[in-house]
Scaffold this motif. Structure first.
Motif, PDB file in Angstrom:
ATOM      1  N   GLN A   1     -11.765 -50.795 -21.577  1.00 47.08           N
ATOM      2  CA  GLN A   1     -10.787 -49.765 -21.959  1.00 47.08           C
ATOM      3  C   GLN A   1     -10.238 -50.049 -23.357  1.00 47.08           C
ATOM      4  N   PHE A   2      -9.957 -51.311 -23.639  1.00 48.07           N
ATOM      5  CA  PHE A   2      -9.425 -51.716 -24.939  1.00 48.07           C
ATOM      6  C   PHE A   2     -10.423 -51.404 -26.057  1.00 48.07           C
ATOM      7  N   LEU A   3     -11.673 -51.805 -25.868  1.00 47.16           N
ATOM      8  CA  LEU A   3     -12.691 -51.557 -26.892  1.00 47.16           C
ATOM      9  C   LEU A   3     -12.956 -50.068 -27.095  1.00 47.16           C
ATOM     10  N   GLN A   4     -12.980 -49.309 -26.005  1.00 53.87           N
ATOM     11  CA  GLN A   4     -13.199 -47.862 -26.138  1.00 53.87           C
ATOM     12  C   GLN A   4     -12.046 -47.200 -26.884  1.00 53.87           C
ATOM     13  N   ALA A   5     -10.831 -47.721 -26.710  1.00 53.73           N
ATOM     14  CA  ALA A   5      -9.692 -47.176 -27.448  1.00 53.73           C
ATOM     15  C   ALA A   5      -9.835 -47.450 -28.947  1.00 53.73           C
ATOM     16  N   ILE A   6     -10.434 -48.572 -29.313  1.00 52.60           N
ATOM     17  CA  ILE A   6     -10.698 -48.858 -30.732  1.00 52.60           C
ATOM     18  C   ILE A   6     -11.777 -47.905 -31.246  1.00 52.60           C
TER      19      ILE A   6
ATOM     20  N   GLY B   1     -19.123 -49.024 -33.320  1.00 50.14           N
ATOM     21  CA  GLY B   1     -19.924 -47.831 -33.060  1.00 50.14           C
ATOM     22  C   GLY B   1     -19.773 -47.353 -31.641  1.00 50.14           C
ATOM     23  N   SER B   2     -19.979 -48.262 -30.679  1.00 49.69           N
ATOM     24  CA  SER B   2     -19.866 -47.894 -29.274  1.00 49.69           C
ATOM     25  C   SER B   2     -19.592 -49.137 -28.441  1.00 49.69           C
ATOM     26  N   ALA B   3     -19.020 -48.901 -27.276  1.00 49.60           N
ATOM     27  CA  ALA B   3     -18.751 -49.982 -26.330  1.00 49.60           C
ATOM     28  C   ALA B   3     -19.055 -49.476 -24.928  1.00 49.60           C
ATOM     29  N   ALA B   4     -19.867 -50.223 -24.217  1.00 44.80           N
ATOM     30  CA  ALA B   4     -20.183 -49.948 -22.816  1.00 44.80           C
ATOM     31  C   ALA B   4     -20.080 -51.285 -22.092  1.00 44.80           C
ATOM     32  N   ALA B   5     -20.108 -51.260 -20.783  1.00 42.79           N
ATOM     33  CA  ALA B   5     -20.017 -52.499 -20.023  1.00 42.79           C
ATOM     34  C   ALA B   5     -21.184 -53.417 -20.389  1.00 42.79           C
ATOM     35  N   GLY B   6     -20.862 -54.542 -21.011  1.00 43.81           N
ATOM     36  CA  GLY B   6     -21.878 -55.531 -21.360  1.00 43.81           C
ATOM     37  C   GLY B   6     -22.636 -55.286 -22.643  1.00 43.81           C
ATOM     38  N   GLU B   7     -22.305 -54.229 -23.404  1.00 47.28           N
ATOM     39  CA  GLU B   7     -23.003 -53.975 -24.663  1.00 47.28           C
ATOM     40  C   GLU B   7     -22.091 -53.311 -25.685  1.00 47.28           C
ATOM     41  N   VAL B   8     -22.153 -53.820 -26.904  1.00 46.14           N
ATOM     42  CA  VAL B   8     -21.360 -53.276 -28.006  1.00 46.14           C
ATOM     43  C   VAL B   8     -22.258 -53.098 -29.222  1.00 46.14           C
ATOM     44  N   VAL B   9     -22.037 -52.007 -29.954  1.00 40.50           N
ATOM     45  CA  VAL B   9     -22.761 -51.731 -31.193  1.00 40.50           C
ATOM     46  C   VAL B   9     -21.743 -51.598 -32.322  1.00 40.50           C
ATOM     47  N   MET B  10     -22.029 -52.264 -33.430  1.00 40.41           N
ATOM     48  CA  MET B  10     -21.203 -52.146 -34.639  1.00 40.41           C
ATOM     49  C   MET B  10     -22.117 -51.868 -35.819  1.00 40.41           C
ATOM     50  N   HIS B  11     -21.534 -51.251 -36.843  1.00 43.81           N
ATOM     51  CA  HIS B  11     -22.276 -50.922 -38.056  1.00 43.81           C
ATOM     52  C   HIS B  11     -21.626 -51.623 -39.234  1.00 43.81           C
TER      53      HIS B  11
ATOM     54  N   CYS C   1     -17.472 -59.139 -28.456  1.00 44.09           N
ATOM     55  CA  CYS C   1     -16.983 -57.871 -27.893  1.00 44.09           C
ATOM     56  C   CYS C   1     -17.801 -57.442 -26.679  1.00 44.09           C
ATOM     57  N   ALA C   2     -19.090 -57.780 -26.635  1.00 44.09           N
ATOM     58  CA  ALA C   2     -19.878 -57.489 -25.435  1.00 44.09           C
ATOM     59  C   ALA C   2     -19.285 -58.243 -24.248  1.00 44.09           C
ATOM     60  N   VAL C   3     -18.917 -59.511 -24.457  1.00 47.78           N
ATOM     61  CA  VAL C   3     -18.241 -60.278 -23.409  1.00 47.78           C
ATOM     62  C   VAL C   3     -16.883 -59.659 -23.113  1.00 47.78           C
ATOM     63  N   HIS C   4     -16.154 -59.291 -24.160  1.00 43.41           N
ATOM     64  CA  HIS C   4     -14.826 -58.657 -23.996  1.00 43.41           C
ATOM     65  C   HIS C   4     -14.926 -57.424 -23.101  1.00 43.41           C
ATOM     66  N   SER C   5     -16.023 -56.692 -23.208  1.00 47.77           N
ATOM     67  CA  SER C   5     -16.181 -55.463 -22.417  1.00 47.77           C
ATOM     68  C   SER C   5     -16.272 -55.729 -20.918  1.00 47.77           C
ATOM     69  N   THR C   6     -16.475 -56.980 -20.528  1.00 49.10           N
ATOM     70  CA  THR C   6     -16.566 -57.334 -19.105  1.00 49.10           C
ATOM     71  C   THR C   6     -15.253 -57.859 -18.544  1.00 49.10           C
ATOM     72  N   LEU C   7     -14.231 -58.006 -19.392  1.00 44.97           N
ATOM     73  CA  LEU C   7     -12.982 -58.616 -18.953  1.00 44.97           C
ATOM     74  C   LEU C   7     -12.141 -57.672 -18.108  1.00 44.97           C
TER      75      LEU C   7
END
Length: 168
Positions: free
Chosen positions: A27-32, A51-61, A90-96
């Motif tokens: 939720q935190f990453l998606q808000a960013i 760029g995007s955040a999903a459970a267990g995966e993050v993309v940045m540019h 952040c991929a790990v963060h997405s699982t918290l």
């Protein structure tokens, strides 16, 4: 590149602990990503956007510039290292869950191609394993042509964080 934020006006800052601690990592990453929360200050310095955040995966540019150059005129290896640490963390963060925090305890990076100023790069971080106290993740940085520029693995420590309570 796909997955980049729609808005070109980004805010940078640190979210207060009480607000940050009131939501899950995803939720935190998606808000960013959505611009409801400010992007971390490091992303401004390093010319990186979520760029995007999903459970267990993050993309940045990223779009490294002249301030990221080493004495040889190519982008300093620390740029790729920072991007990789960011996407993997952040991929790990997405699982918290609410009430959990993490920190990087190990980082191993391989730089496979030269990054030049002005290149647009994409970093992808993916969780390999998430345990109760440790998580491992891998990250890759690609150029616009899809070529691999760098890759890495990390280990993160997961721990409970005390929620900040307002004084009564």
């Amino acid at each position: 590149m796909a997955d980049s934020p729609a808005s070109t006006t980004l805010r940078y800052g640190v979210v207060p602990p009480a607000e940050r601690g009131s939501m899950s990592g995803l939720q935190f990453l998606q808000a960013i990503v959505d611009g409801r929360l400010p992007a971390p200050p490091i992303t401004e310095i390093m010319a990186i956007t979520m760029g995007s955040a999903a459970a267990g995966e993050v993309v940045m540019h990223g779009a490294p510039q002249n301030q990221h150059l080493n004495p040889l005129g190519s982008v300093h290896g620390g740029y790729a290292c920072t991007l990789l640490d960011s996407v993997m963390g952040c991929a790990v963060h997405s699982t918290l869950a609410v009430g959990e925090g993490y920190t990087t305890v190990e980082l191993k990076v391989n730089l496979t191609r030269t990054i030049l100023p002005g290149m647009r790069v994409r970093g992808v971080g993916t969780v390999i394993n998430r345990g109760r106290q440790l998580a491992t993740a891998e990250g890759r940085v690609f150029g616009e042509d899809g070529k691999l520029l760098a890759h890495a693995v990390t280990t993160c420590l997961i721990f409970p964080i005390e929620q900040t309570r307002a004084a009564a």
